[in-house]
Design an enzyme around this catalytic site. Structure first.
Site, PDB file in Angstrom:
ATOM      1  N   ASP A  32      46.951 -17.446  -1.429  1.00 59.07           N
ATOM      2  CA  ASP A  32      48.267 -16.848  -1.162  1.00 59.07           C
ATOM      3  C   ASP A  32      48.741 -15.952  -2.313  1.00 59.07           C
ATOM      4  OD1 ASP A  32      50.603 -16.487   0.337  1.00 59.07           O
ATOM      5  OD2 ASP A  32      50.657 -18.585   0.953  1.00 59.07           O
ATOM      6  N   ASP A  87      54.417 -13.157   7.478  1.00 59.11           N
ATOM      7  CA  ASP A  87      54.071 -14.319   8.318  1.00 59.11           C
ATOM      8  C   ASP A  87      54.441 -14.117   9.792  1.00 59.11           C
ATOM      9  OD1 ASP A  87      53.364 -15.342   5.898  1.00 59.11           O
ATOM     10  OD2 ASP A  87      54.568 -17.167   6.068  1.00 59.11           O
TER      11      ASP A  87
HETATM   12  C1  GLA Z   1      52.970 -18.067   2.895  1.00 56.56           C
HETATM   13  C2  GLA Z   1      51.789 -17.773   3.791  1.00 56.56           C
HETATM   14  C3  GLA Z   1      51.794 -18.730   4.978  1.00 56.56           C
HETATM   15  C4  GLA Z   1      51.739 -20.164   4.470  1.00 56.56           C
HETATM   16  C5  GLA Z   1      52.880 -20.416   3.514  1.00 56.56           C
HETATM   17  C6  GLA Z   1      52.759 -21.758   2.809  1.00 56.56           C
HETATM   18  O1  GLA Z   1      54.177 -17.787   3.505  1.00 56.56           O
HETATM   19  O2  GLA Z   1      51.808 -16.446   4.222  1.00 56.56           O
HETATM   20  O3  GLA Z   1      50.714 -18.478   5.838  1.00 56.56           O
HETATM   21  O4  GLA Z   1      50.510 -20.414   3.846  1.00 56.56           O
HETATM   22  O5  GLA Z   1      52.939 -19.425   2.483  1.00 56.56           O
HETATM   23  O6  GLA Z   1      53.814 -22.009   1.924  1.00 56.56           O
END
Ligand code: GLA
Length: 434
Positions: free
Chosen positions: A147, A207
């Protein structure tokens, strides 16, 4: 061609992507985040793995079980410097759970962040790449989702981001264990231009959200080339529109644009919308990572994600389909996607983004085969990958698509036809070919 040119071609590397031998087709599997967020533990993960096996999803190719954020204690071990799994969530130890997952026949996916902390505030791997990669390899992980949160400002130019992600790539390679490396960098700093030499896949958007097309200010950009904030709460069609121009940047010899994990089964969309979600992720060759509670999945949704013909297109060792056009239709748009498969077949998809049915739209072969005009001269057997009906078509296909739905065909060159014969013109209403 000169002898020297031939020699150069002969010794040129066949693989330009991260050379860990993984990812010739996009990965498939399950991830804990969309359904459970931080509410994970050994029981949740093992129950979903069991369900993946019992429902036949493992056998269909969904072979990764990926544990997302929130799996560790808040602090590293002060003596070893290692990240420590949360003993309350994993009372039998993380390695024990990973072994059970391996014994069921799955690969195991781990999560960390190229930042000081993960997005939920647990220890991240920035500047701890070697120690964490070694720990993960000792635990026998097979996949790392990596991430972008809390990156301490080490972003903003492609080079700075590249170096931050390259550090973990090198650390993983150093372990000697093949580990699929999945960047979760949300499409910042034009990740599609530099990720393929260090990674197997890369997220290209903020996301995902379980909605077909709801505009949400938290996902502020409508195009892929977003100058800064990628955000979250991105709808399916927002992501499709961002992924489409980037299809040219992905393929078996480079790596895969990741359109984020699937939402099928989480309740925010209709069946037809989930069908569009699944079909688009497959033809655009995003990883197909389920994000629901598989142990409690409706037969309808299970059948949807088990569509063997759509999975076969996704797993075909070829580049994604391209969007040939997007045309205004009533209150929205119709999109035509078309792409060549490795055996000479073609995949063709029509998305109806509007709220009214698309009735008997004729799609000329000159559009479908825009990238290979010669093909338009032939008759093709067209199998609808959802209804399973097969017709033979020449010159055009006629499509009927429900609101927010998608029709997708696999086209195979017909063996006994040319333009001068008396052809059936394609129509997908169940007539047989003459
Ligand atoms: C980010 C990522 C998500 C998930 C969250 C976890 O937002 O893009 O896919 O992994 O972190 O905290």
């Amino acid at each position: 061609m000169s002898f020297t040119t031939l020699l150069i071609l002969a010794i040129a590397p066949a693989i330009w992507a991260l050379d860990n031998g993984l990812g010739q087709s996009p990965p498939m599997g399950w991830n804990s985040w969309n359904r459970y967020t931080c509410d994970i533990n050994e029981t949740v993960i093992l129950n979903n793995a069991k369900a993946m096996k019992e429902t036949g999803l493992l056998e269909l190719g969904y072979n990764h079980i990926i544990m997302d954020d929130c799996w560790s204690k808040r602090q590293r071990d002060p003596e070893t410097g290692k990240i420590v799994p949360d003993p309350e969530k994993f009372p039998n130890g993380l390695e024990d759970m990973i072994e059970k997952i391996h014994n069921m026949g799955f690969k195991f996916g781990m999560y960390s962040s190229a930042g000081k902390y993960t997005c939920a505030g647990y220890p991240g791997s920035l500047d701890y790449e070697e120690i964490d990669a070694k720990t993960f390899a000792d635990w026998k992980i097979d996949y790392l989702k990596y991430d972008n949160c809390f990156n301490q400002g080490r972003s903003g130019t492609p080079l700075i981001s590249y170096q931050r992600y390259e550090a973990m790539s090198e650390a993983l390679n150093k372990t000697g264990r093949p580990i699929f490396y999945a960047l979760c960098q949300w499409g910042e700093d034009q990740v599609w231009n530099w990720a393929s030499t260090v990674a197997n896949s890369w997220r290209i958007t903020g996301d995902i959200y379980d909605s077909f097309d709801r505009y949400d200010i938290r996902c502020p950009c409508e195009t892929y080339d977003c100058p800064s904030l990628q955000g979250y709460h991105c709808s399916i069609m927002n992501i499709v529109n961002k992924a489409t121009p980037l299809a040219q940047k992905t393929g078996p010899n480079s790596g895969w644009s990741d359109m984020d994990m699937l939402e099928i089964g989480n309740g925010g969309m209709t069946y037809d919308e989930y069908l569009t979600h699944f079909t688009m992720w497959a033809v655009l060759k995003s990883p197909l990572i389920l994000g629901n509670d598989v142990s409690n999945m409706s037969p309808e949704h299970l059948a949807l994600v088990s569509n063997f013909d759509v999975i076969a297109v996704h797993q075909d060792v070829s580049a994604p389909a391209n969007r040939i056009w997007k045309k205004p239709f009533v209150d929205s748009f119709v999109h035509l996607f078309s792409g060549a498969l490795s055996n000479g077949d073609w995949v063709v998809a029509i998305v109806n983004e509007a709220t009214v049915p698309l009735v008997e739209m004729s799609i000329p072969f000159s559009d479908i085969f825009f990238d290979n005009r010669d093909n338009a001269k032939f008759a093709w057997t067209a199998k609808d990958l959802w209804t399973k009906e097969t017709i033979t078509a020449a010159r055009h296909l006629t499509v009927d698509v429900v609101p927010h739905g998608t029709q997708v065909w696999r086209l195979q060159k017909s063996t006994h036809n040319s333009h001068n014969s008396n052809y059936w013109t394609g129509h997908n209403t169940g007539h047989n070919a003459n």
